[in-house]
Design a protein around this motif. Structure first.
Motif, mmCIF file in Angstrom:
data_model
loop_
_atom_site.group_PDB
_atom_site.id
_atom_site.type_symbol
_atom_site.label_atom_id
_atom_site.label_comp_id
_atom_site.label_asym_id
_atom_site.label_seq_id
_atom_site.Cartn_x
_atom_site.Cartn_y
_atom_site.Cartn_z
ATOM 1 N N PRO A 1 71.062 48.209 45.239
ATOM 2 C CA PRO A 1 70.990 48.067 43.782
ATOM 3 C C PRO A 1 70.488 49.343 43.129
ATOM 4 N N PRO A 2 70.939 49.638 41.904
ATOM 5 C CA PRO A 2 70.318 50.732 41.149
ATOM 6 C C PRO A 2 68.827 50.455 40.992
ATOM 7 N N GLY A 3 68.037 51.524 40.957
ATOM 8 C CA GLY A 3 66.594 51.371 40.808
ATOM 9 C C GLY A 3 65.871 52.322 41.720
ATOM 10 N N GLY A 4 64.551 52.231 41.741
ATOM 11 C CA GLY A 4 63.791 53.139 42.581
ATOM 12 C C GLY A 4 62.307 52.886 42.501
ATOM 13 N N VAL A 5 61.542 53.851 43.000
ATOM 14 C CA VAL A 5 60.093 53.713 43.152
ATOM 15 C C VAL A 5 59.368 54.087 41.860
ATOM 16 N N VAL A 6 58.393 53.269 41.496
ATOM 17 C CA VAL A 6 57.555 53.512 40.321
ATOM 18 C C VAL A 6 56.627 54.692 40.586
ATOM 19 N N LYS A 7 56.383 55.499 39.559
ATOM 20 C CA LYS A 7 55.486 56.649 39.693
ATOM 21 C C LYS A 7 54.135 56.359 39.042
ATOM 22 N N HIS A 8 53.097 56.949 39.608
ATOM 23 C CA HIS A 8 51.777 56.847 38.980
ATOM 24 C C HIS A 8 51.524 58.078 38.130
ATOM 25 N N HIS A 9 50.626 57.957 37.161
ATOM 26 C CA HIS A 9 50.252 59.069 36.314
ATOM 27 C C HIS A 9 49.124 59.866 36.974
ATOM 28 N N GLU A 10 48.926 61.075 36.496
ATOM 29 C CA GLU A 10 47.846 61.913 37.024
ATOM 30 C C GLU A 10 46.492 61.232 36.849
ATOM 31 N N SER A 11 46.355 60.484 35.765
ATOM 32 C CA SER A 11 45.087 59.808 35.477
ATOM 33 C C SER A 11 44.730 58.740 36.503
ATOM 34 N N TRP B 1 45.056 46.333 41.113
ATOM 35 C CA TRP B 1 45.223 47.520 40.264
ATOM 36 C C TRP B 1 46.653 47.588 39.737
ATOM 37 N N LEU B 2 47.596 47.294 40.593
ATOM 38 C CA LEU B 2 48.999 47.326 40.206
ATOM 39 C C LEU B 2 49.284 46.298 39.109
ATOM 40 N N GLN B 3 48.715 45.140 39.242
ATOM 41 C CA GLN B 3 48.940 44.062 38.277
ATOM 42 C C GLN B 3 48.426 44.444 36.890
ATOM 43 N N ARG B 4 47.352 45.229 36.816
ATOM 44 C CA ARG B 4 46.793 45.621 35.519
ATOM 45 C C ARG B 4 47.725 46.575 34.775
ATOM 46 N N GLY B 5 48.597 47.269 35.478
ATOM 47 C CA GLY B 5 49.557 48.152 34.835
ATOM 48 C C GLY B 5 48.962 49.440 34.307
ATOM 49 N N GLU B 6 47.786 49.804 34.782
ATOM 50 C CA GLU B 6 47.118 51.014 34.292
ATOM 51 C C GLU B 6 47.508 52.221 35.143
ATOM 52 N N GLY B 7 47.679 53.362 34.499
ATOM 53 C CA GLY B 7 47.865 54.603 35.225
ATOM 54 C C GLY B 7 49.192 54.737 35.950
ATOM 55 N N ARG B 8 50.185 54.002 35.500
ATOM 56 C CA ARG B 8 51.499 54.085 36.152
ATOM 57 C C ARG B 8 52.600 53.823 35.142
ATOM 58 N N GLU B 9 53.829 54.149 35.540
ATOM 59 C CA GLU B 9 54.971 53.845 34.700
ATOM 60 C C GLU B 9 55.096 52.342 34.479
ATOM 61 N N ALA B 10 55.513 51.979 33.292
ATOM 62 C CA ALA B 10 55.970 50.601 33.098
ATOM 63 C C ALA B 10 57.249 50.419 33.896
ATOM 64 N N ALA B 11 57.483 49.209 34.383
ATOM 65 C CA ALA B 11 58.658 48.963 35.221
ATOM 66 C C ALA B 11 59.948 49.318 34.494
ATOM 67 N N THR B 12 60.025 48.976 33.200
ATOM 68 C CA THR B 12 61.246 49.270 32.462
ATOM 69 C C THR B 12 61.430 50.766 32.249
ATOM 70 N N GLU B 13 60.341 51.487 32.068
ATOM 71 C CA GLU B 13 60.408 52.945 31.945
ATOM 72 C C GLU B 13 60.940 53.553 33.238
ATOM 73 N N CYS B 14 60.424 53.075 34.363
ATOM 74 C CA CYS B 14 60.884 53.546 35.676
ATOM 75 C C CYS B 14 62.362 53.230 35.866
ATOM 76 N N LEU B 15 62.752 52.019 35.512
ATOM 77 C CA LEU B 15 64.135 51.602 35.741
ATOM 78 C C LEU B 15 65.105 52.453 34.924
ATOM 79 N N ARG B 16 64.747 52.747 33.686
ATOM 80 C CA ARG B 16 65.626 53.585 32.854
ATOM 81 C C ARG B 16 65.727 54.995 33.449
ATOM 82 N N ARG B 17 64.606 55.556 33.864
ATOM 83 C CA ARG B 17 64.615 56.891 34.479
ATOM 84 C C ARG B 17 65.474 56.910 35.730
ATOM 85 N N GLU B 18 65.282 55.916 36.591
ATOM 86 C CA GLU B 18 66.038 55.880 37.841
ATOM 87 C C GLU B 18 67.528 55.650 37.594
#
Length: 253
Positions: free
Chosen positions: A71-81, A120-137
């Motif tokens: 399927p189209p898609g890929g790995v979520v990225k974390h932010h520097e923070s 930590w993942l569930q809180r959604g802090e310091g990483r791409e939103a899933a939809t942001e990642c999906l659009r980029r990928e």
């Protein structure tokens, strides 16, 4: 007296177990990692796009696993923070050859830190939103399958969550570690003409006999791991359910 002491110990243990279960109620399957507390666990966080017409699902050729489709898609990225939080969890990024894989949420954790990572993942802090990642990928992968003409449509598309899947923990053949993969599956939201056009175009490519980098596969073919002459990646099964039926395939880069 002894009975009271034993009873107190039992009550304390049951209370502690109850608190552990409640604290991790969203990730109960991950409690299995506590059975091997000294081991390492490989984790990855990814999003997948489901584009289909009844029992016909669109799959793209994989760059990291040549000759296969998924399927189209890929790995979520974390932010520097997020680096301090990930370092506290003992997160060790997986070394990969491709520069664009920098900051991927894919690496190794001590088994005892997996539950903390999931919270930590569930809180959604310091990483791409899933939809942001999906659009980029999706934009990136449309280029990889030689259909850049669809990129403007992908940039305008919206996405709707279908399901979340925690795959694992499972033993990786030939390796000493176990693996846990966090997936989110999304559909296109067809509220814009660009999204509807993108879906129509992808479905047309999937049935084009002259198209070599985009194919279509049925539920049965995804379960079998082969669509005609093409190898289908195991995570394709999450387009239709929350269980995989085959082992993962090792990437080449």
């Amino acid at each position: 007296m002894i009975e009271k002491v034993v009873g107190g110990i039992v009550v304390a243990l049951l209370t502690a177990v109850g608190r552990l279960l409640w604290k991790n109620r969203r990730h109960l399957a991950l409690l299995r990692v506590l059975l091997t507390p000294r081991s390492r666990t490989r984790v990855s966080v990814a999003v997948l796009l489901r584009v289909h017409d009844e029992d016909h699902y669109v799959l793209f050729a994989s760059v990291t696993r040549p000759g296969t489709f998924g399927p189209p898609g890929g790995v979520v990225k974390h932010h520097e923070s997020a680096k301090p939080a990930l370092e506290r969890l003992g997160f060790e990024p997986e070394r990969r050859a491709r520069a664009e894989m920098r900051h991927d949420l894919r690496g190794f954790l001590p088994a005892l830190r997996v539950l903390g990572f999931a919270r930590w993942l569930q809180r959604g802090e310091g990483r791409e939103a899933a939809t942001e990642c999906l659009r980029r990928e999706l934009v990136e992968e449309l280029g990889e399958v030689a259909h850049d003409e669809l990129v403007p449509l992908a940039r305008e598309a919206g996405f709707r969550l279908v399901r979340r899947v925690i795959d694992g923990p499972r033993k990786v053949p030939g390796e000493e570690y176990r693996q846990i993969r966090f997936f989110e599956v999304y559909d296109l939201v067809l509220d814009k003409p660009e999204a509807a056009e993108l879906r129509t175009s992808l479905l047309a490519l999937a049935v084009d006999v002259d198209e070599s980098l985009v194919i279509g596969a049925s539920r049965r073919e995804m379960a079998r791991g082969r669509a005609q002459a093409h190898v289908v990646l195991p995570q394709s099964a999450f387009l239709v359910g929350d269980r995989r039926v085959r082992e993962d395939m090792t990437p080449v880069s």
